[in-house]
Design an enzyme around this catalytic site. Structure first.
Site, PDB file in Angstrom:
ATOM      1  N   SER A  10       3.927 -13.001 -10.962  1.00 49.38           N
ATOM      2  CA  SER A  10       3.306 -13.557  -9.751  1.00 49.38           C
ATOM      3  C   SER A  10       3.920 -14.919  -9.451  1.00 49.38           C
ATOM      4  CB  SER A  10       1.800 -13.716  -9.959  1.00 49.38           C
ATOM      5  OG  SER A  10       1.245 -14.467  -8.889  1.00 49.38           O
ATOM      6  N   HIS A  35       5.453 -10.347  -7.355  1.00 53.98           N
ATOM      7  CA  HIS A  35       4.133 -10.344  -6.701  1.00 53.98           C
ATOM      8  C   HIS A  35       3.989 -11.660  -5.944  1.00 53.98           C
ATOM      9  CE1 HIS A  35      -0.131  -9.188  -6.349  1.00 53.98           C
ATOM     10  NE2 HIS A  35      -0.440 -10.442  -6.636  1.00 53.98           N
ATOM     11  N   ASP A  37       1.484 -13.904  -3.763  1.00 53.89           N
ATOM     12  CA  ASP A  37       0.069 -14.109  -3.420  1.00 53.89           C
ATOM     13  C   ASP A  37      -0.064 -14.940  -2.163  1.00 53.89           C
ATOM     14  OD1 ASP A  37      -0.560 -14.260  -6.869  1.00 53.89           O
ATOM     15  OD2 ASP A  37      -1.478 -12.829  -5.495  1.00 53.89           O
ATOM     16  N   MET A  39      -2.566 -16.609   0.517  1.00 56.90           N
ATOM     17  CA  MET A  39      -3.964 -17.066   0.602  1.00 56.90           C
ATOM     18  C   MET A  39      -4.152 -17.901   1.864  1.00 56.90           C
ATOM     19  SD  MET A  39      -4.454 -18.244  -3.336  1.00 56.90           S
ATOM     20  CE  MET A  39      -4.063 -17.141  -4.688  1.00 56.90           C
ATOM     21  N   HIS A  69       0.455  -9.534  -1.741  1.00 57.14           N
ATOM     22  CA  HIS A  69      -0.996  -9.470  -1.885  1.00 57.14           C
ATOM     23  C   HIS A  69      -1.617 -10.382  -0.838  1.00 57.14           C
ATOM     24  CE1 HIS A  69      -4.620 -10.326  -4.791  1.00 57.14           C
ATOM     25  NE2 HIS A  69      -5.006  -9.774  -3.663  1.00 57.14           N
ATOM     26  N   MET A  71      -4.535 -12.116   0.507  1.00 59.27           N
ATOM     27  CA  MET A  71      -5.905 -12.585   0.318  1.00 59.27           C
ATOM     28  C   MET A  71      -6.285 -13.381   1.557  1.00 59.27           C
ATOM     29  SD  MET A  71      -5.553 -13.620  -3.652  1.00 59.27           S
ATOM     30  CE  MET A  71      -3.757 -13.628  -3.522  1.00 59.27           C
ATOM     31  N   MET A 140      -8.691  -6.349  -9.125  1.00 60.79           N
ATOM     32  CA  MET A 140      -8.694  -7.750  -9.535  1.00 60.79           C
ATOM     33  C   MET A 140      -9.470  -7.912 -10.835  1.00 60.79           C
ATOM     34  SD  MET A 140      -6.804  -9.380  -7.471  1.00 60.79           S
ATOM     35  CE  MET A 140      -7.176 -11.081  -7.964  1.00 60.79           C
ATOM     36  N   ASP A 174      -4.648  -7.388 -11.846  1.00 48.28           N
ATOM     37  CA  ASP A 174      -4.136  -8.682 -11.390  1.00 48.28           C
ATOM     38  C   ASP A 174      -5.134  -9.785 -11.733  1.00 48.28           C
ATOM     39  OD1 ASP A 174      -3.293  -9.977  -8.048  1.00 48.28           O
ATOM     40  OD2 ASP A 174      -2.883 -10.722 -10.068  1.00 48.28           O
TER      41      ASP A 174
END
Ligand code: DX5
Ligand code: ZN
Length: 222
Positions: A10, A35, A37, A39, A69, A71, A140, A174
């Site tokens: 990640s 990965h 992330d 946000m 991913h 979020m 998660m 994750d």
């Protein structure tokens, strides 16, 4: 037959002063992808990176699979930007506010793989009606928003119950995945593992990836 073990570092846990180097290191590490992330400061109380991080990864490490991913509260508002930036799997949270079925279809129509992410407090049943539109489910094992959190073992039964629905599709975990937690996740049925802190704190990323892969294989066989 066991599904292939997939290890995704990640990027959130990398040195933000050297993200391109981190992408290249991941590409050379034997990892199955990167990965990323994303946000928005609304869905989670943190802001991380945007489509340009995906574009950067595609430029500096074009052969490194990009596992994105989202979020974010309204993924529908950002989807085209992440598709255009070169995302290859796009994972949206079942808790986000959108038409999940429509969005999963749009992700696939753009040539990307589509997945749903389920938070620790959300039951597995929440994603079952949408499985026919999913190429992956990500469970998660921490509350989303930050790296470096403690693994939540109470999520393990959810992994087992979802695994029976997945067929050959990857079931990912994750959050807090490390040498201490990966085997129990593999035994529960996960075959794809996202690790940030546990990998980027290693001086030798390739050795860390290889160690996690070996421990996951041992867990699969348990
Ligand atoms: C948390 C992210 C995870 C996180 C993993 O919201 O979705 O991908 O970066 O980091 P570690 O492995 O440090 O828990
Ligand atoms: Zn993530």
């Amino acid at each position: 037959m066991n599904k292939p073990i997939l290890i995704y570092p990640s990027l959130l846990a990398a040195d933000f002063g050297h993200l391109a180097d981190a992408c290249r290191a991941c590409a050379d590490s034997g990892a199955d992808g990167l990965h990323l992330d994303i946000m928005d400061g609304n869905f989670v109380p943190n802001i991380s990176m945007g489509p340009e991080a995906v574009r950067m990864a595609a430029r500096v490490a074009p052969d490194l699979y990009r596992h994105v991913h989202l979020m974010v509260l309204h993924p529908q508002d950002l989807l085209s930007a992440f598709i255009d930036a070169g995302s290859q799997t796009i994972l949206i949270q079942i808790e986000s506010r959108c038409d999940h079925r429509e969005l999963l279809e749009a992700i696939r129509a753009a040539g990307c793989k589509a997945g749903l992410v389920v938070n620790p407090e959300t039951p597995a049943d929440a994603v079952i009606p949408l499985l026919d539109r999913c190429d992956e489910i990500l469970v998660m094992t921490v509350h989303p928003g930050f790296g470096g959190q403690a693994f939540m073992p109470e999520v393990l039964p959810k992994i087992t119950s979802l695994n029976v629905q997945m067929g050959e599709r990857p079931l990912s975990v994750d959050g807090g995945i490390s040498r201490d937690t990966i085997a129990v996740c593999a035994t529960a049925g996960a075959n794809a593992f996202i690790a940030g802190t546990a990998l980027f704190r290693e001086p030798d990323l390739a050795a860390g990836v290889a160690e996690l892969r070996a421990l996951a294989a041992r867990g699969e066989g348990a």
